[in-house]
Design a protein around this motif. Structure first.
Motif, PDB file in Angstrom:
ATOM      1  N   LEU A   1      43.723  51.703  50.296  1.00 15.77           N
ATOM      2  CA  LEU A   1      42.491  50.928  50.134  1.00 15.77           C
ATOM      3  C   LEU A   1      41.633  51.488  49.006  1.00 15.77           C
ATOM      4  O   LEU A   1      40.985  50.725  48.279  1.00 15.77           O
ATOM      5  N   TRP A   2      41.618  52.800  48.838  1.00 16.36           N
ATOM      6  CA  TRP A   2      40.837  53.398  47.748  1.00 16.36           C
ATOM      7  C   TRP A   2      41.388  53.001  46.387  1.00 16.36           C
ATOM      8  O   TRP A   2      40.635  52.630  45.485  1.00 16.36           O
ATOM      9  N   ILE A   3      42.702  53.086  46.229  1.00 15.93           N
ATOM     10  CA  ILE A   3      43.311  52.733  44.943  1.00 15.93           C
ATOM     11  C   ILE A   3      43.081  51.257  44.629  1.00 15.93           C
ATOM     12  O   ILE A   3      42.609  50.894  43.551  1.00 15.93           O
TER      13      ILE A   3
ATOM     14  N   GLY B   1      37.281  46.451  42.214  1.00 14.59           N
ATOM     15  CA  GLY B   1      35.888  46.556  41.771  1.00 14.59           C
ATOM     16  C   GLY B   1      35.750  46.549  40.263  1.00 14.59           C
ATOM     17  O   GLY B   1      34.902  45.849  39.703  1.00 14.59           O
ATOM     18  N   ILE B   2      36.607  47.311  39.576  1.00 16.24           N
ATOM     19  CA  ILE B   2      36.553  47.351  38.110  1.00 16.24           C
ATOM     20  C   ILE B   2      36.887  45.979  37.532  1.00 16.24           C
ATOM     21  O   ILE B   2      36.258  45.515  36.575  1.00 16.24           O
ATOM     22  N   ALA B   3      37.892  45.314  38.109  1.00 17.96           N
ATOM     23  CA  ALA B   3      38.301  43.995  37.609  1.00 17.96           C
ATOM     24  C   ALA B   3      37.196  42.956  37.802  1.00 17.96           C
ATOM     25  O   ALA B   3      37.010  42.077  36.952  1.00 17.96           O
ATOM     26  N   ILE B   4      36.469  43.053  38.906  1.00 16.22           N
ATOM     27  CA  ILE B   4      35.359  42.115  39.132  1.00 16.22           C
ATOM     28  C   ILE B   4      34.309  42.264  38.040  1.00 16.22           C
ATOM     29  O   ILE B   4      33.819  41.280  37.470  1.00 16.22           O
TER      30      ILE B   4
ATOM     31  N   PRO C   1      56.227  43.724  33.183  1.00 17.99           N
ATOM     32  CA  PRO C   1      56.632  44.242  34.499  1.00 17.99           C
ATOM     33  C   PRO C   1      55.821  45.479  34.884  1.00 17.99           C
ATOM     34  O   PRO C   1      55.471  46.300  34.022  1.00 17.99           O
ATOM     35  N   SER C   2      55.529  45.599  36.168  1.00 16.62           N
ATOM     36  CA  SER C   2      54.654  46.686  36.635  1.00 16.62           C
ATOM     37  C   SER C   2      55.229  48.064  36.313  1.00 16.62           C
ATOM     38  O   SER C   2      54.489  48.980  35.935  1.00 16.62           O
ATOM     39  N   ILE C   3      56.549  48.237  36.444  1.00 18.38           N
ATOM     40  CA  ILE C   3      57.160  49.531  36.136  1.00 18.38           C
ATOM     41  C   ILE C   3      56.953  49.867  34.660  1.00 18.38           C
ATOM     42  O   ILE C   3      56.655  51.006  34.294  1.00 18.38           O
ATOM     43  N   SER C   4      57.108  48.857  33.796  1.00 16.41           N
ATOM     44  CA  SER C   4      56.910  49.082  32.364  1.00 16.41           C
ATOM     45  C   SER C   4      55.464  49.457  32.064  1.00 16.41           C
ATOM     46  O   SER C   4      55.196  50.329  31.234  1.00 16.41           O
ATOM     47  N   MET C   5      54.542  48.786  32.729  1.00  9.99           N
ATOM     48  CA  MET C   5      53.129  49.075  32.515  1.00  9.99           C
ATOM     49  C   MET C   5      52.800  50.511  32.914  1.00  9.99           C
ATOM     50  O   MET C   5      52.118  51.239  32.182  1.00  9.99           O
ATOM     51  N   LEU C   6      53.313  50.923  34.066  1.00 10.13           N
ATOM     52  CA  LEU C   6      53.071  52.291  34.515  1.00 10.13           C
ATOM     53  C   LEU C   6      53.678  53.305  33.544  1.00 10.13           C
ATOM     54  O   LEU C   6      53.061  54.311  33.214  1.00 10.13           O
ATOM     55  N   GLY C   7      54.894  53.017  33.092  1.00  8.94           N
ATOM     56  CA  GLY C   7      55.542  53.910  32.140  1.00  8.94           C
ATOM     57  C   GLY C   7      54.787  54.013  30.830  1.00  8.94           C
ATOM     58  O   GLY C   7      54.711  55.084  30.223  1.00  8.94           O
ATOM     59  N   PHE C   8      54.190  52.898  30.392  1.00  8.97           N
ATOM     60  CA  PHE C   8      53.420  52.900  29.144  1.00  8.97           C
ATOM     61  C   PHE C   8      52.149  53.730  29.286  1.00  8.97           C
ATOM     62  O   PHE C   8      51.724  54.410  28.339  1.00  8.97           O
ATOM     63  N   LEU C   9      51.521  53.689  30.451  1.00  4.97           N
ATOM     64  CA  LEU C   9      50.240  54.376  30.643  1.00  4.97           C
ATOM     65  C   LEU C   9      50.386  55.881  30.842  1.00  4.97           C
ATOM     66  O   LEU C   9      49.460  56.639  30.549  1.00  4.97           O
ATOM     67  N   ILE C  10      51.536  56.322  31.346  1.00  7.55           N
ATOM     68  CA  ILE C  10      51.713  57.737  31.680  1.00  7.55           C
ATOM     69  C   ILE C  10      51.432  58.674  30.512  1.00  7.55           C
ATOM     70  O   ILE C  10      50.734  59.690  30.677  1.00  7.55           O
TER      71      ILE C  10
ATOM     72  N   GLY D   1      49.832  59.688  38.562  1.00 10.92           N
ATOM     73  CA  GLY D   1      48.875  59.769  39.654  1.00 10.92           C
ATOM     74  C   GLY D   1      47.942  58.580  39.719  1.00 10.92           C
ATOM     75  O   GLY D   1      48.196  57.510  39.161  1.00 10.92           O
ATOM     76  N   ASN D   2      46.808  58.790  40.378  1.00 13.75           N
ATOM     77  CA  ASN D   2      45.908  57.697  40.724  1.00 13.75           C
ATOM     78  C   ASN D   2      45.296  56.995  39.518  1.00 13.75           C
ATOM     79  O   ASN D   2      45.111  55.775  39.516  1.00 13.75           O
ATOM     80  N   ARG D   3      44.972  57.762  38.485  1.00 16.83           N
ATOM     81  CA  ARG D   3      44.265  57.166  37.349  1.00 16.83           C
ATOM     82  C   ARG D   3      45.111  56.085  36.669  1.00 16.83           C
ATOM     83  O   ARG D   3      44.646  54.968  36.440  1.00 16.83           O
ATOM     84  N   SER D   4      46.352  56.409  36.364  1.00 16.50           N
ATOM     85  CA  SER D   4      47.229  55.420  35.725  1.00 16.50           C
ATOM     86  C   SER D   4      47.467  54.231  36.643  1.00 16.50           C
ATOM     87  O   SER D   4      47.531  53.081  36.190  1.00 16.50           O
ATOM     88  N   ALA D   5      47.611  54.501  37.940  1.00 14.12           N
ATOM     89  CA  ALA D   5      47.838  53.414  38.893  1.00 14.12           C
ATOM     90  C   ALA D   5      46.653  52.457  38.923  1.00 14.12           C
ATOM     91  O   ALA D   5      46.822  51.231  38.903  1.00 14.12           O
ATOM     92  N   ILE D   6      45.444  52.993  38.952  1.00 17.05           N
ATOM     93  CA  ILE D   6      44.255  52.147  39.002  1.00 17.05           C
ATOM     94  C   ILE D   6      44.097  51.344  37.718  1.00 17.05           C
ATOM     95  O   ILE D   6      43.752  50.150  37.747  1.00 17.05           O
ATOM     96  N   ILE D   7      44.365  51.971  36.590  1.00 22.57           N
ATOM     97  CA  ILE D   7      44.269  51.246  35.311  1.00 22.57           C
ATOM     98  C   ILE D   7      45.278  50.109  35.267  1.00 22.57           C
ATOM     99  O   ILE D   7      44.954  48.978  34.872  1.00 22.57           O
ATOM    100  N   ALA D   8      46.518  50.377  35.682  1.00 25.04           N
ATOM    101  CA  ALA D   8      47.547  49.334  35.677  1.00 25.04           C
ATOM    102  C   ALA D   8      47.172  48.190  36.600  1.00 25.04           C
ATOM    103  O   ALA D   8      47.291  47.007  36.240  1.00 25.04           O
ATOM    104  N   LEU D   9      46.702  48.510  37.801  1.00 20.79           N
ATOM    105  CA  LEU D   9      46.322  47.471  38.759  1.00 20.79           C
ATOM    106  C   LEU D   9      45.133  46.664  38.251  1.00 20.79           C
ATOM    107  O   LEU D   9      45.059  45.445  38.464  1.00 20.79           O
TER     108      LEU D   9
END
Length: 513
Positions: free
Chosen positions: A26-28, A34-37, A68-77, A83-91
């Protein structure tokens, strides 16, 4: 029926574990929502005001949405680490499209006469926007928020692939340890969270559709305040603004790594009194964990000597244990990291063939495989196809040319072999399921695979800050044989035991804790 009972049992037995993962989930997702809103709402307002920017803005957001979500995560790493920061940015990126589109659509559907009426009464542009346009557009905007929030909660399950928290941890751990009840439990909780969120926001959407005076309740202000609160709480809780002095352990997505992660936590907390936290089953293994070590996200993780030599130090020669002094020197000089606590077992690669296929083609060695390979399907983990000492080098050394290759998660290989979806696969010599598999392990007659002795890589800064860690980790040196590691893996993968319980039983048996 038995599987349903297993799921119910795992909920009852590990309720605290699932509560923790649910809160993390729920936090992630809440931070991303919230950021997207805030960002999506602002972008929607801007492109409504400057209509010529609408097409390129929506086109750009649409393009990001198709990645694709996996590609997005790989690009942000590489930019934000794992960890959480990349996950939140991707989402957040995925959540922007429905938010931007809903805001723009809602504002565009307001009759121009109402906007003009608001302006004619002497209201400023900001007053008209906040008191007339946004309140009238809120039902449509809320519909977008509802869809976006439900989607984000569901998508957050992928965050565990890069070492973030949430219920995806249960799903991925269940796949890795051959525990379908754990996988289903995690998936079920994500579905429930998404449905509850959809229902709650559906009630809010219905409330917003009720007739209301234009200058009445400032619903937009409520929505903005709620979004800001979500971002603030999630940001603080998730460590955007610092990290406590805790020993952070990372493990790869393998059963034995989950067990060793629990061993490390037990030994560290027992001998030093420090708190240890585990980020279990980081997707991509060394490829993602080592950068996390360099960035200080992780402090310690179990690694294999051959992997460190080829993948981290980028040495092209084949590793053997005579090179261990050079390996440790390279880590110390280039990364300020030390190898401390060499467990004793050597988890090297092997090739297993379905027994039916092995008997049909009379396969006993890797060289024998050459004549049958053009008729066979080869399966392995994703990273094996990219390793310097992996698939391309193996095929070149033995002249192998398989009919087809399949990328598989490590937890699904034995199932794929049993279901005849693959004929040949890479195994580890300490695999727990290997003894029970209907397969033949071939002989590496040319000695292709290097040594992969397991030990702990630790950041020197952490050892300097907590010198007592060195003595604690050295207690694990030469304490685990290949057979003992295979037995522990089997206990988790085939007997349904928890990694922590297996680790604790072994440490007690050896008198380490």
């Amino acid at each position: 029926m038995e599987l349903i009972q297993d799921v119910l049992s795992i909920f009852a037995e590990r309720s605290a574990f699932f509560v923790q993962l649910t809160v993390e989930h729920l936090w992630i997702s809440g931070a991303a929502i919230g950021i997207a809103i805030v960002l999506g709402g602002a972008a929607g307002i801007m492109i409504h005001k400057y209509e010529r920017a609408a097409a390129p803005t929506l086109g750009t957001v649409n393009f990001l949405y198709t990645i694709p979500s996996i590609s997005m995560l790989g690009f942000l790493i590489p930019f934000f680490g794992i960890g959480n920061r990349s996950a939140i940015i991707a989402l957040t990126i995925y959540a922007l499209l429905p938010m931007v589109r809903a805001t723009h659509t809602g504002l565009s559907q307001i009759p121009p006469a109402l906007v003009e009426a608001g302006g004619s009464l002497g209201g400023t542009a900001l007053h008209v926007l906040t008191r007339v346009q946004i309140p009238l557009a809120m039902p449509v905007i809320m519909s977008g928020i509802r869809n976006m929030a439900t989607m984000t909660i569901a998508l957050t399950g992928i965050a565990s692939f890069i070492g973030a928290g949430g219920l995806g941890v249960a799903i991925y751990r269940g796949i890795t340890t051959n525990n379908p009840a754990l996988t289903i439990a995690g998936s079920l909780l994500i579905a429930i969270l998404a449905l509850v969120m959809d229902g709650a926001l559906g009630q809010v959407e219905a409330w917003l559709k009720r007739p209301a005076r234009i200058s009445g309740t400032p619903r937009a202000a409520y929505a903005g305040a709620a979004a800001a609160l979500i971002v603030a709480v999630s940001g603080v809780t998730y460590g955007f603004f610092g990290r406590a002095d805790i020993v952070h352990i990372a493990t790869k997505p393998m059963t034995e790594q989950l067990i060793m992660g629990e061993m490390l936590k037990l030994v560290i907390e027992h001998d030093t009194g420090l708190e240890a936290r585990i980020t279990a089953g980081v997707g991509g293994g060394t490829s993602n964990i080592h950068p996390g070590m360099e960035n200080g996200v992780f402090d310690i993780y179990p690694e294999y000597t051959g992997t460190g030599w080829n993948m981290v130090l980028k040495e092209e020669s084949k590793y053997n244990e005579d090179l261990f002094p050079r390996l440790t020197e390279g880590y110390e000089q280039r990364f300020a990291m030390s190898w401390v606590g060499m467990y004793g077992f050597n988890d090297t690669f092997g090739i297993a063939v379905r027994r039916e296929i092995a008997e049909k083609y009379d396969l006993h060695t890797y060289s024998d495989l050459r004549r049958a390979a053009p008729q066979l399907t080869f399966g392995a983990e994703y990273d094996f196809f990219e390793r310097a000492d992996g698939f391309p080098a193996l095929c070149k050394a033995y002249g192998l040319d398989f009919a087809r290759t399949v990328d598989l998660d490590i937890g699904l290989k034995y199932q794929a072999l049993a279901n005849k979806q693959i004929d040949v696969m890479i195994v580890f010599t300490t695999d727990g399921q290997l003894a029970a598999a209907d397969a033949r392990v071939l002989t590496d007659d040319q000695g292709f695979f290097p040594s992969y002795r397991c030990g702990n890589v630790v950041r020197a800064e952490v050892l300097d800050r907590h010198p007592e860690l060195d003595a604690a980790l050295e207690k694990l040196t030469d304490k685990i044989t290949d057979e003992e590691m295979a037995a522990m893996n089997y206990a988790v993968e085939s007997e349904g035991k928890e990694p922590r319980a297996v680790a604790e039983e072994f440490l007690h048996g050896k008198g380490i804790v």
